[in-house]
Design a protein around this motif. Structure first.
Motif, PDB file in Angstrom:
ATOM      1  N   UNK A 146       0.797  -1.239   0.000  1.00  0.00           N
ATOM      2  CA  UNK A 146       0.000   0.000   0.000  1.00  0.00           C
ATOM      3  C   UNK A 146       0.826   1.284   0.000  1.00  0.00           C
ATOM      4  N   UNK A 147       1.958   1.242  -0.690  1.00  0.00           N
ATOM      5  CA  UNK A 147       2.849   2.397  -0.815  1.00  0.00           C
ATOM      6  C   UNK A 147       3.454   2.397  -2.208  1.00  0.00           C
ATOM      7  N   UNK A 148       3.959   3.549  -2.672  1.00  0.00           N
ATOM      8  CA  UNK A 148       4.576   3.598  -4.004  1.00  0.00           C
ATOM      9  C   UNK A 148       5.839   2.743  -4.077  1.00  0.00           C
ATOM     10  N   UNK A 149       6.243   2.430  -5.289  1.00  0.00           N
ATOM     11  CA  UNK A 149       7.469   1.663  -5.506  1.00  0.00           C
ATOM     12  C   UNK A 149       8.684   2.452  -5.037  1.00  0.00           C
ATOM     13  N   UNK A 150       9.668   1.723  -4.507  1.00  0.00           N
ATOM     14  CA  UNK A 150      10.927   2.345  -4.115  1.00  0.00           C
ATOM     15  C   UNK A 150      11.060   2.666  -2.644  1.00  0.00           C
ATOM     16  N   UNK A 165      -0.219  -0.146  -4.418  1.00  0.00           N
ATOM     17  CA  UNK A 165      -1.469   0.612  -4.327  1.00  0.00           C
ATOM     18  C   UNK A 165      -1.295   1.723  -3.287  1.00  0.00           C
ATOM     19  N   UNK A 166      -0.408   2.686  -3.603  1.00  0.00           N
ATOM     20  CA  UNK A 166      -0.100   3.757  -2.660  1.00  0.00           C
ATOM     21  C   UNK A 166      -1.236   4.749  -2.511  1.00  0.00           C
ATOM     22  N   UNK A 203      -5.321   3.212   1.467  1.00  0.00           N
ATOM     23  CA  UNK A 203      -6.023   2.825   0.245  1.00  0.00           C
ATOM     24  C   UNK A 203      -5.702   1.390  -0.171  1.00  0.00           C
ATOM     25  N   UNK A 204      -4.433   1.027  -0.128  1.00  0.00           N
ATOM     26  CA  UNK A 204      -4.062  -0.331  -0.482  1.00  0.00           C
ATOM     27  C   UNK A 204      -4.589  -1.356   0.502  1.00  0.00           C
ATOM     28  N   UNK A 205      -4.639  -0.994   1.778  1.00  0.00           N
ATOM     29  CA  UNK A 205      -5.171  -1.900   2.794  1.00  0.00           C
ATOM     30  C   UNK A 205      -6.676  -2.078   2.613  1.00  0.00           C
ATOM     31  N   UNK A 206      -7.363  -1.021   2.166  1.00  0.00           N
ATOM     32  CA  UNK A 206      -8.788  -1.141   1.857  1.00  0.00           C
ATOM     33  C   UNK A 206      -9.018  -2.107   0.698  1.00  0.00           C
ATOM     34  N   UNK A 222      -2.832 -11.073  -0.789  1.00  0.00           N
ATOM     35  CA  UNK A 222      -2.368 -10.736   0.554  1.00  0.00           C
ATOM     36  C   UNK A 222      -1.725  -9.358   0.494  1.00  0.00           C
ATOM     37  N   UNK A 223      -1.326  -8.831   1.623  1.00  0.00           N
ATOM     38  CA  UNK A 223      -0.714  -7.498   1.629  1.00  0.00           C
ATOM     39  C   UNK A 223       0.359  -7.412   2.695  1.00  0.00           C
ATOM     40  N   UNK A 224       1.354  -6.598   2.408  1.00  0.00           N
ATOM     41  CA  UNK A 224       2.359  -6.243   3.404  1.00  0.00           C
ATOM     42  C   UNK A 224       2.037  -4.817   3.837  1.00  0.00           C
ATOM     43  N   UNK A 225       1.298  -4.691   4.927  1.00  0.00           N
ATOM     44  CA  UNK A 225       0.902  -3.367   5.406  1.00  0.00           C
ATOM     45  C   UNK A 225       1.778  -2.968   6.588  1.00  0.00           C
ATOM     46  N   UNK A 226       1.518  -1.773   7.128  1.00  0.00           N
ATOM     47  CA  UNK A 226       2.423  -1.224   8.140  1.00  0.00           C
ATOM     48  C   UNK A 226       1.667  -0.696   9.354  1.00  0.00           C
ATOM     49  N   UNK A 227       2.451  -0.242  10.334  1.00  0.00           N
ATOM     50  CA  UNK A 227       1.882   0.253  11.584  1.00  0.00           C
ATOM     51  C   UNK A 227       0.896   1.389  11.340  1.00  0.00           C
ATOM     52  N   UNK A 228       1.218   2.276  10.397  1.00  0.00           N
ATOM     53  CA  UNK A 228       0.335   3.413  10.148  1.00  0.00           C
ATOM     54  C   UNK A 228      -1.058   2.996   9.721  1.00  0.00           C
ATOM     55  N   UNK A 229      -1.135   2.176   8.675  1.00  0.00           N
ATOM     56  CA  UNK A 229      -2.432   1.779   8.120  1.00  0.00           C
ATOM     57  C   UNK A 229      -3.180   0.808   9.021  1.00  0.00           C
ATOM     58  N   UNK A 230      -2.448  -0.008   9.791  1.00  0.00           N
ATOM     59  CA  UNK A 230      -3.098  -1.041  10.595  1.00  0.00           C
ATOM     60  C   UNK A 230      -3.400  -0.600  12.026  1.00  0.00           C
ATOM     61  N   UNK A 231      -2.519   0.205  12.620  1.00  0.00           N
ATOM     62  CA  UNK A 231      -2.671   0.513  14.044  1.00  0.00           C
ATOM     63  C   UNK A 231      -2.950   1.971  14.363  1.00  0.00           C
TER      64      UNK A 231
END
Length: 322
Positions: free
Chosen positions: A35-39, A66-67, A73-76, A88-97
């Motif tokens: 859920x973030x841009x490439x790079x 899906x940044x 947005x990508x987590x949605x 599946x997704x590799x999400x992060x603390x921001x989007x999840x918590x």
């Protein structure tokens, strides 16, 4: 009364169907949403991990960036995907918590997502510019108390881990420092180097070159252990602030309703990939330490992180959109 042959056959078919699905999984490519841009750090971690997962499963693992909206947005997109294990997704603390407390999101991370494993943790490091006359945390806190409202701290945006790390510092040290949000780490570091802001909590990789070049001074790392890349920098616990823990983290999740047998396979594949020495080495370059745990442990960890950061948001009076 003896059971009919038809009933017996149906029962055998039912009992054999569930493990067969897990045994055959995966039979085609897996889509791994980032859920973030490439790079960025999340993308790099996902690509390193995805490549090893592909080698293990003998199936392609396709990265789908899906940044937008700090990972929301990508987590949605993931939360609405078919719960068959192939998205599946590799999400992060921001989007999840953090975001579910800060703003309106269309998913409940504890109900609409299935945890697979906590992948890695990446602690934030507190730095100051060379013109700040503070060489350690005690001096920095004393300076902030002597000049309330005069020190500015940069972040990568409202509700980001660097933002809440700064708010947590304000609460624990009882200091008045001013938040200055940026759209990412790069512009924040640029203004730190230009001395437009005086301090920040940020990920190690973006800070390391500047620290080693003398452009920024490291004060402490918000983790239980020192960083191997900067072993002379103390932890926040060592400077008398054990509750000032600020670790960004990345976790693998699937849509809620994904069969338990498939979740178990995904967990096994991911944790096996994380134990690969090359994967560990490449993640270490990103300032991340691999974890790899059970779905149940990750779920409990996520629950605790939501509670912890919700309290910081409330106690610090951070503006929310909810």
């Amino acid at each position: 009364m003896k059971p009919s042959y038809g009933l017996f056959a149906a029962l055998v078919l039912l009992l054999s169907a569930a493990p067969a699905g897990a045994q055959d999984f995966p039979s085609h490519q897996i889509r791994l949403i980032v859920p973030f841009p490439a790079g960025g750090p999340s993308d790099i971690i996902a690509r390193v991990l995805g490549q090893r997962m592909s080698e293990i499963t003998k199936q392609p693992v396709i990265i789908d960036n899906r940044g937008g909206q700090g990972g929301v947005l990508g987590t949605e997109v993931l939360a609405k995907a078919t719960p068959d294990g192939y998205t599946i997704a590799l999400s992060s603390a921001g989007a999840l918590a953090i975001s579910p407390t800060m703003e309106r999101v269309t998913y409940d991370p504890l109900k609409d997502l299935q945890t697979i494993t906590l992948v890695a943790k990446a602690p934030e490091m507190l730095v100051v510019t060379p013109d700040v006359p503070a060489k350690n945390m005690a001096e920095l806190v004393a300076l902030a108390k002597a000049k309330p409202g005069k020190l500015n701290f940069a972040s990568t945006g409202p509700g980001s881990m660097p933002h809440l790390a700064g708010e947590l510092l304000k609460l624990i040290a009882k200091v008045d420092i001013v938040h200055v949000p940026y759209r990412g780490a790069a512009p924040a570091v640029n203004d730190l180097l230009g001395q437009q802001v005086q301090m920040a909590f940020l990920d190690q990789p973006v800070l390391l070159p500047q620290i080693k070049a003398g452009g920024l001074r490291a004060i402490a790392i918000g983790a239980p252990e020192r960083a191997s890349t900067l072993p002379d920098v103390p932890t926040t616990a060592e400077v008398g602030m054990p509750d000032l823990l600020a670790e960004n983290w990345h976790g693998m999740v699937a849509p809620a309703g994904t069969p338990a047998a498939i979740v178990a396979v995904l967990n096994r594949i991911t944790t096996e990939a994380l134990q690969d020495p090359t994967v560990k080495e490449k993640l270490a370059i990103q300032g991340a330490t691999v974890v790899g745990d059970s779905p149940e442990h990750f779920h409990a960890f996520l629950d605790s992180e939501i509670t912890r950061w919700a309290k910081v948001i409330k106690d610090a009076g951070v503006a929310t959109e909810k």
